[in-house]
Design a protein around this motif. Structure first.
Motif, PDB file in Angstrom:
ATOM      1  N   THR A  12       0.809  -1.227   0.000  1.00  0.00           N
ATOM      2  CA  THR A  12       0.000   0.000   0.000  1.00  0.00           C
ATOM      3  C   THR A  12       0.838   1.271   0.000  1.00  0.00           C
ATOM      4  OG1 THR A  12      -0.133   0.007   2.432  1.00  0.00           O
ATOM      5  CG2 THR A  12      -1.884  -1.160   1.232  1.00  0.00           C
ATOM      6  N   GLY A  13       2.139   1.151  -0.343  1.00  0.00           N
ATOM      7  CA  GLY A  13       2.983   2.345  -0.421  1.00  0.00           C
ATOM      8  C   GLY A  13       2.676   3.161  -1.666  1.00  0.00           C
ATOM      9  N   GLU A  14       3.408   4.271  -1.819  1.00  0.00           N
ATOM     10  CA  GLU A  14       3.148   5.180  -2.939  1.00  0.00           C
ATOM     11  C   GLU A  14       3.325   4.476  -4.291  1.00  0.00           C
ATOM     12  OE1 GLU A  14       5.287   8.812  -2.715  1.00  0.00           O
ATOM     13  OE2 GLU A  14       4.478   9.606  -4.593  1.00  0.00           O
ATOM     14  N   HIS A  15       4.295   3.533  -4.348  1.00  0.00           N
ATOM     15  CA  HIS A  15       4.530   2.805  -5.595  1.00  0.00           C
ATOM     16  C   HIS A  15       4.107   1.341  -5.458  1.00  0.00           C
ATOM     17  CE1 HIS A  15       6.607   6.335  -7.070  1.00  0.00           C
ATOM     18  NE2 HIS A  15       7.361   6.334  -5.984  1.00  0.00           N
ATOM     19  N   GLY A  16       3.222   1.072  -4.521  1.00  0.00           N
ATOM     20  CA  GLY A  16       2.746  -0.284  -4.292  1.00  0.00           C
ATOM     21  C   GLY A  16       1.580  -0.647  -5.193  1.00  0.00           C
ATOM     22  N   HIS A  17       0.939  -1.789  -4.890  1.00  0.00           N
ATOM     23  CA  HIS A  17      -0.151  -2.307  -5.715  1.00  0.00           C
ATOM     24  C   HIS A  17      -1.344  -2.675  -4.829  1.00  0.00           C
ATOM     25  CE1 HIS A  17       3.569  -3.028  -8.097  1.00  0.00           C
ATOM     26  NE2 HIS A  17       2.816  -2.543  -9.073  1.00  0.00           N
ATOM     27  N   PRO A  18      -1.986  -1.660  -4.225  1.00  0.00           N
ATOM     28  CA  PRO A  18      -3.075  -1.924  -3.270  1.00  0.00           C
ATOM     29  C   PRO A  18      -4.302  -2.570  -3.898  1.00  0.00           C
ATOM     30  CG  PRO A  18      -2.963   0.425  -3.804  1.00  0.00           C
ATOM     31  CD  PRO A  18      -1.742  -0.208  -4.389  1.00  0.00           C
ATOM     32  N   HIS A  19      -4.569  -2.280  -5.186  1.00  0.00           N
ATOM     33  CA  HIS A  19      -5.780  -2.831  -5.810  1.00  0.00           C
ATOM     34  C   HIS A  19      -5.621  -4.323  -6.114  1.00  0.00           C
ATOM     35  CE1 HIS A  19      -7.268   1.196  -5.918  1.00  0.00           C
ATOM     36  NE2 HIS A  19      -6.222   1.604  -6.604  1.00  0.00           N
ATOM     37  N   ILE A  20      -4.388  -4.749  -6.400  1.00  0.00           N
ATOM     38  CA  ILE A  20      -4.128  -6.185  -6.547  1.00  0.00           C
ATOM     39  C   ILE A  20      -4.359  -6.882  -5.215  1.00  0.00           C
ATOM     40  CG2 ILE A  20      -2.326  -7.915  -6.976  1.00  0.00           C
ATOM     41  CD1 ILE A  20      -1.124  -6.040  -9.044  1.00  0.00           C
ATOM     42  N   LEU A  21      -3.841  -6.277  -4.133  1.00  0.00           N
ATOM     43  CA  LEU A  21      -4.005  -6.855  -2.798  1.00  0.00           C
ATOM     44  C   LEU A  21      -5.490  -6.980  -2.443  1.00  0.00           C
ATOM     45  CD1 LEU A  21      -2.477  -7.743  -0.186  1.00  0.00           C
ATOM     46  CD2 LEU A  21      -2.767  -5.387   0.625  1.00  0.00           C
ATOM     47  N   ARG A  22      -6.265  -5.922  -2.733  1.00  0.00           N
ATOM     48  CA  ARG A  22      -7.706  -5.953  -2.441  1.00  0.00           C
ATOM     49  C   ARG A  22      -8.392  -7.056  -3.234  1.00  0.00           C
ATOM     50  NH1 ARG A  22     -11.309  -3.907  -5.637  1.00  0.00           N
ATOM     51  NH2 ARG A  22      -9.877  -2.410  -6.603  1.00  0.00           N
ATOM     52  N   HIS A  23      -8.022  -7.193  -4.515  1.00  0.00           N
ATOM     53  CA  HIS A  23      -8.639  -8.202  -5.380  1.00  0.00           C
ATOM     54  C   HIS A  23      -8.340  -9.619  -4.881  1.00  0.00           C
ATOM     55  CE1 HIS A  23      -8.458 -10.876  -9.026  1.00  0.00           C
ATOM     56  NE2 HIS A  23      -9.699 -10.442  -9.103  1.00  0.00           N
ATOM     57  N   LEU A  24      -7.073  -9.882  -4.534  1.00  0.00           N
ATOM     58  CA  LEU A  24      -6.708 -11.219  -4.060  1.00  0.00           C
ATOM     59  C   LEU A  24      -7.401 -11.543  -2.741  1.00  0.00           C
ATOM     60  CD1 LEU A  24      -2.888 -11.426  -4.899  1.00  0.00           C
ATOM     61  CD2 LEU A  24      -4.841 -11.999  -6.317  1.00  0.00           C
ATOM     62  N   ASP A  25      -7.536 -10.534  -1.870  1.00  0.00           N
ATOM     63  CA  ASP A  25      -8.226 -10.745  -0.592  1.00  0.00           C
ATOM     64  C   ASP A  25      -9.701 -11.083  -0.825  1.00  0.00           C
ATOM     65  OD1 ASP A  25      -8.320 -10.774   2.255  1.00  0.00           O
ATOM     66  OD2 ASP A  25      -9.225  -8.785   2.240  1.00  0.00           O
TER      67      ASP A  25
END
Length: 404
Positions: A79-92
């Motif tokens: 969830t950092g500035e250059h992270g991939h939060p939407h991938i994490l949300r989708h996998l969860d």
């Protein structure tokens, strides 16, 4: 999984599913390929599943390819500035939803801390972005034209010069001919008629002093997180009936949303701010709150201070409950008072500061405007906060409590 296999998809959706399955194979071989991860994260920004809202076997394929790697991602990668939060949300979502039929043991799931958000992207200023793209397009067109401009300019200048020379020669010849025959007589000048002054428009009638100048709407909080730079603030993504393209809005999970900051961290539990309907002020001027632009205000009730008490902001606070049948974006107004909402309220007019002291709850836990508390309205009417269908806004337990 059997349910997904039997699901009916359009030919276009089938093609898209196969494309994502191909992508999953690439990710299985190169799970840290940033270019693929960036595209996938961007695609999921406003989608619940890879097809938008419809689940498919492509979601499962992406999960199976990425889950082993995402388990070991650092907080910055998540969830950092250059992270991939939407991938994490989708996998969860895939690992916890029964739709996909994975039945994964808790010990084998990706561990996700929903409160750990290191970076919140500020909402895009649509007007500024449009202006930037316009300037870039103009600059590109000028560069493409190159030296062509000077040739065109020279040709235009020559044409103008030639036309002026012909015009001057014609005027000179006409004057000479007139002099030769003594025809240079002056025509009498026409007298100018004085124009009658235009009738002035009557000044617009002043709007009545009314709490309904404040636009109050029903909203739906889709998600809320803690502000990364302020301990007392929540940052909420709220759908409230705005049209696509409205200034200071973003798209989230297929809905047009505003970002709204509220000083409720520590007085309202974060779980109460998730996936719930609320009542908001929609026409306040947007303001930046510790780096994040807030475009509205969530309304709450809190106990009335006794004389001499200092407001320590300790609460308790209760979010207002809109009528059960009210739709997201529906306007609410105070009965017994005329007037329509203004556009964005001018802070210099202090409309909110003038009328908000009259916002309160009753012994029946209904939200009202009490004209006796605001002398500017010139009325002692106590009007309920209602929708067009007559549903009344309420609170859970706080009686005779200010609403702010």
């Amino acid at each position: 999984m059997a349910a997904l296999e039997s699901q009916k998809l359009t030919p276009t959706e089938e093609t898209e599913v196969q494309q994502w399955i191909t992508t999953s194979e690439r990710l299985k071989n190169s799970p840290s390929d940033i270019s693929i991860l960036d595209k996938l994260n961007s695609h999921l920004t406003s989608r619940t599943t890879l097809l938008g809202t419809k689940p498919s076997k492509a979601d499962v394929a992406i999960y199976e390819s990425l889950a082993p790697t995402v388990k070991s991602w650092t907080p910055e990668q998540r969830t950092g500035e250059h992270g991939h939060p939407h991938i994490l949300r989708h996998l969860d979502f895939v690992q916890n939803s029964g739709i996909f039929g994975l039945n994964i043991n808790d010990a084998d799931k990706i561990k996700v801390d929903h409160d750990e958000v290191l970076y919140v992207k500020p909402p895009t200023d649509a007007k500024a972005e449009k202006e930037r793209l316009k300037k870039e397009k103009a600059a590109a067109a000028a560069a493409a034209a190159g030296g062509e401009g000077s040739i065109t300019t020279t040709l235009v200048d020559r044409t103008k010069a030639a036309a002026e020379a012909v015009k001057d020669a014609a005027v000179e010849a006409a004057n000479k001919a007139a002099a030769a025959v003594g025809a240079t007589t002056e025509k009498p000048k026409k007298e100018k008629k004085e124009k009658a002054p235009k009738p002035q428009k009557a000044p617009a009638a002043p709007k009545p002093a009314s709490p309904n100048l404040i636009e109050i709407r029903v909203g739906h909080i889709l998600k809320a997180i803690k502000h990364p730079e302020a301990d007392s603030l929540y940052v909420s993504t709220i759908a409230m009936g705005d049209e696509p393209g409205y200034e200071d809005t973003t798209e989230y999970e297929g809905q047009i949303c505003r970002t709204i900051c509220s000083g409720l961290n520590g007085v309202v539990p974060l779980e109460e701010m998730q996936n719930r309907r609320v009542v908001l002020v929609a026409n306040l001027k947007p303001v930046k709150m510790r780096g994040i632009k807030s475009s509205g205000m969530v309304l709450c009730a809190s106990p009335r201070l006794k004389e001499g008490e200092v407001d320590d902001h300790k609460g308790p606070f209760e979010l207002l409950d809109p009528p059960a049948d009210a739709k997201v974006g529906e306007r609410m107004y105070f009965e017994g008072y005329s007037g329509e909402p203004e556009g964005i309220l001018n802070p210099k007019k202090k409309i909110w500061e003038t009328f908000s002291p009259g916002f309160t709850t009753t012994e029946n836990l209904e939200v009202v405007f009490d004209g006796r508390r605001v002398k500017e309205v010139g009325s002692e009417t106590v009007g309920k906060l209602v929708t067009a269908s007559g549903g009344v806004c309420t609170v859970k337990s706080l009686k005779d409590a200010p609403v702010r």
